[in-house]
Design a protein around this motif. Structure first.
Motif, short mmCIF file in Angstrom:
data_model
loop_
_atom_site.label_atom_id
_atom_site.label_comp_id
_atom_site.label_asym_id
_atom_site.label_seq_id
_atom_site.Cartn_x
_atom_site.Cartn_y
_atom_site.Cartn_z
N ASP A 32 30.89 42.19 46.88
CA ASP A 32 31.53 42.44 45.58
C ASP A 32 31.68 43.95 45.35
O ASP A 32 30.77 44.73 45.62
CB ASP A 32 30.68 41.85 44.45
CG ASP A 32 30.67 40.34 44.48
OD1 ASP A 32 31.66 39.74 44.95
OD2 ASP A 32 29.66 39.74 44.04
N ARG A 39 35.91 39.99 45.39
CA ARG A 39 35.79 40.01 43.93
C ARG A 39 35.67 41.45 43.46
O ARG A 39 34.86 42.22 43.98
CB ARG A 39 34.58 39.19 43.47
CG ARG A 39 34.75 37.69 43.68
CD ARG A 39 33.60 36.90 43.11
NE ARG A 39 32.31 37.26 43.69
CZ ARG A 39 31.32 36.40 43.88
NH1 ARG A 39 31.46 35.12 43.52
NH2 ARG A 39 30.16 36.78 44.39
N HIS A 48 37.21 40.64 37.49
CA HIS A 48 36.12 40.35 36.57
C HIS A 48 35.86 41.60 35.73
O HIS A 48 35.39 42.61 36.25
CB HIS A 48 34.87 39.93 37.34
CG HIS A 48 35.08 38.74 38.21
ND1 HIS A 48 34.65 37.47 37.86
CD2 HIS A 48 35.69 38.60 39.40
CE1 HIS A 48 34.99 36.61 38.81
NE2 HIS A 48 35.61 37.28 39.77
N ASN A 90 40.71 37.45 41.27
CA ASN A 90 39.47 38.09 41.69
C ASN A 90 39.05 39.22 40.74
O ASN A 90 38.22 40.06 41.09
CB ASN A 90 39.62 38.67 43.11
CG ASN A 90 40.78 39.65 43.23
OD1 ASN A 90 41.72 39.60 42.45
ND2 ASN A 90 40.72 40.52 44.21
#
Length: 372
Positions: free
Chosen positions: A198, A250, A279, A277
């Motif tokens: 990530d 992500r 956030h 993807n």
């Protein structure tokens, strides 16, 4: 040094009694005083502040004062040249500008270039200026206004007071909120939930500093994080560009409420592009905490409804560690764009360090990790 109460009282005597701008740490004494004692609007960004000031001048004929860090000069170049300049509408404005990155004064890397060109830029914009420092006194500044600046304003031209570190005597007002969770603890908790693949783009200010220090504590390295040490308000757009071009990773944007308010159009763009993807995390203390703690308007609006109206799929909220740990698995696993609003307090460590890597080193490490 100059006493801010003396300065503001003098400004009011010459009909400069309306203040708007974006807080800066070197102007914190001035900004605290006008917030407590004057008609003051903390704007979303510096260009907005100049437009508000222009409306005030059109309505009253009096001269407004716009305060800003010199990094914000970039946000006002367009309205200066196409709105207030004497060759267009000739709207006189007094600028109070915190001089970060002043040549010969140690500062952070994001301020160096802007600091070096600050005075040149004012000259290009035809804004006459004076520089005040910790050796300046109020009588000297008053004399500059009476012998020069007032005449400039009366002719429809703008003037600027450029403020070096320590130019104002200390003046502070109490700032706090009722939130129990610290931003640093929230950042640490999120990092603990992330995988090794990530990627994080973090906003300017203490958020990036707290993220950097936690990675150091965990001995994880910094390749997963792009620390946006400057360009306030643009982290979410940087993260959008990364997310669109790395669909198999992500991408997390660590953002602040002041930064989001500064360029809210990015929310609509993210929602319209719908990167699965993406956030987006907002650490919300309803304040410009990194530069003194004066309030934003985030507590006056329904950001959750705005986020959903912009096209994000879901909004999550947390006010405590338990709530955060409860929503994080769902937030992380959901298809984006998704938003997490975390209410945090105004506290940060006095011994909080700064990144020990250069921005270029950070960029290269981030690129290498993206491609792995």
């Amino acid at each position: 040094m100059i006493n801010v109460e003396d300065f503001v009282k003098y400004l009011k005597n010459i009909n400069i009694d309306f203040f708007t701008g974006v807080p800066d740490s070197q102007l914190s004494s001035f900004a605290d005083y006008v917030e407590e004692n004057c008609e003051n609007i903390i704007a979303a960004n510096e260009g907005n502040a100049l437009a508000i000031a222009s409306g005030y001048n059109l309505s009253t004929g009096n001269y407004p004062l716009v305060y800003l860090q010199n990094s914000g000069l970039g946000n006002i170049v367009n309205p200066v040249t196409s709105l207030t300049h004497s060759e267009v509408y000739s709207i006189p404005v007094v600028y109070l500008i915190g001089w970060r990155g002043q040549p010969g004064v140690h500062d952070e890397p994001q301020h160096i270039k802007q600091g070096a060109i600050t005075l040149d830029l004012l000259n290009l914009l035809d804004i006459k200026y004076t520089v005040i420092s910790n050796e300046s006194n109020f009588d000297e500044l008053k004399e500059i206004f009476e012998n020069d600046f007032i005449n400039q304003l009366n002719c429809g031209k703008s003037v600027a007071v450029v403020v070096s570190k320590g130019a104002f005597e200390e003046y502070k007002i109490k700032k706090e909120n009722n939130n129990i969770l610290s931003r640093e603890k929230a950042i640490q908790t999120i990092v603990d939930f992330l995988s090794e693949k990530d990627m994080v783009v973090s906003t300017t200010g203490k958020s990036s500093r707290e993220l950097f220090e936690y990675r150091e504590e965990l001995k994880q390295g910094h390749g997963n994080d792009f620390l946006t040490v400057g360009s306030m308000g643009h982290s979410s757009s940087i993260a959008l560009g990364v997310a669109l071009n790395n669909p198999n990773k992500r991408i997390f944007c660590f953002d602040g409420d002041g930064a989001i308010l500064m360029h809210m159009g990015s929310l609509a763009l993210i929602g319209s592009m719908k990167p699965k993807n993406f956030h987006h995390v907002m650490f919300n203390n309803s304040a410009h905490e990194s530069v003194g703690g004066l309030p934003t308007i985030m507590s006056d609006i329904d950001i959750n409804e705005i986020i959903l109206a912009c096209g994000y799929d879901k909004v999550y909220n947390a006010k405590s560690i338990d709530e955060l740990k409860d929503v994080l698995p769902k937030f992380i696993e959901d298809n984006g764009p998704v938003f997490l609003n975390i209410d945090v307090n105004l506290k940060s460590r006095n011994d909080l360090g700064r990144p020990t890597t250069t921005p270029l080193e950070n960029k290269l490490d981030f690129i290498e990790k993206l491609r792995s």
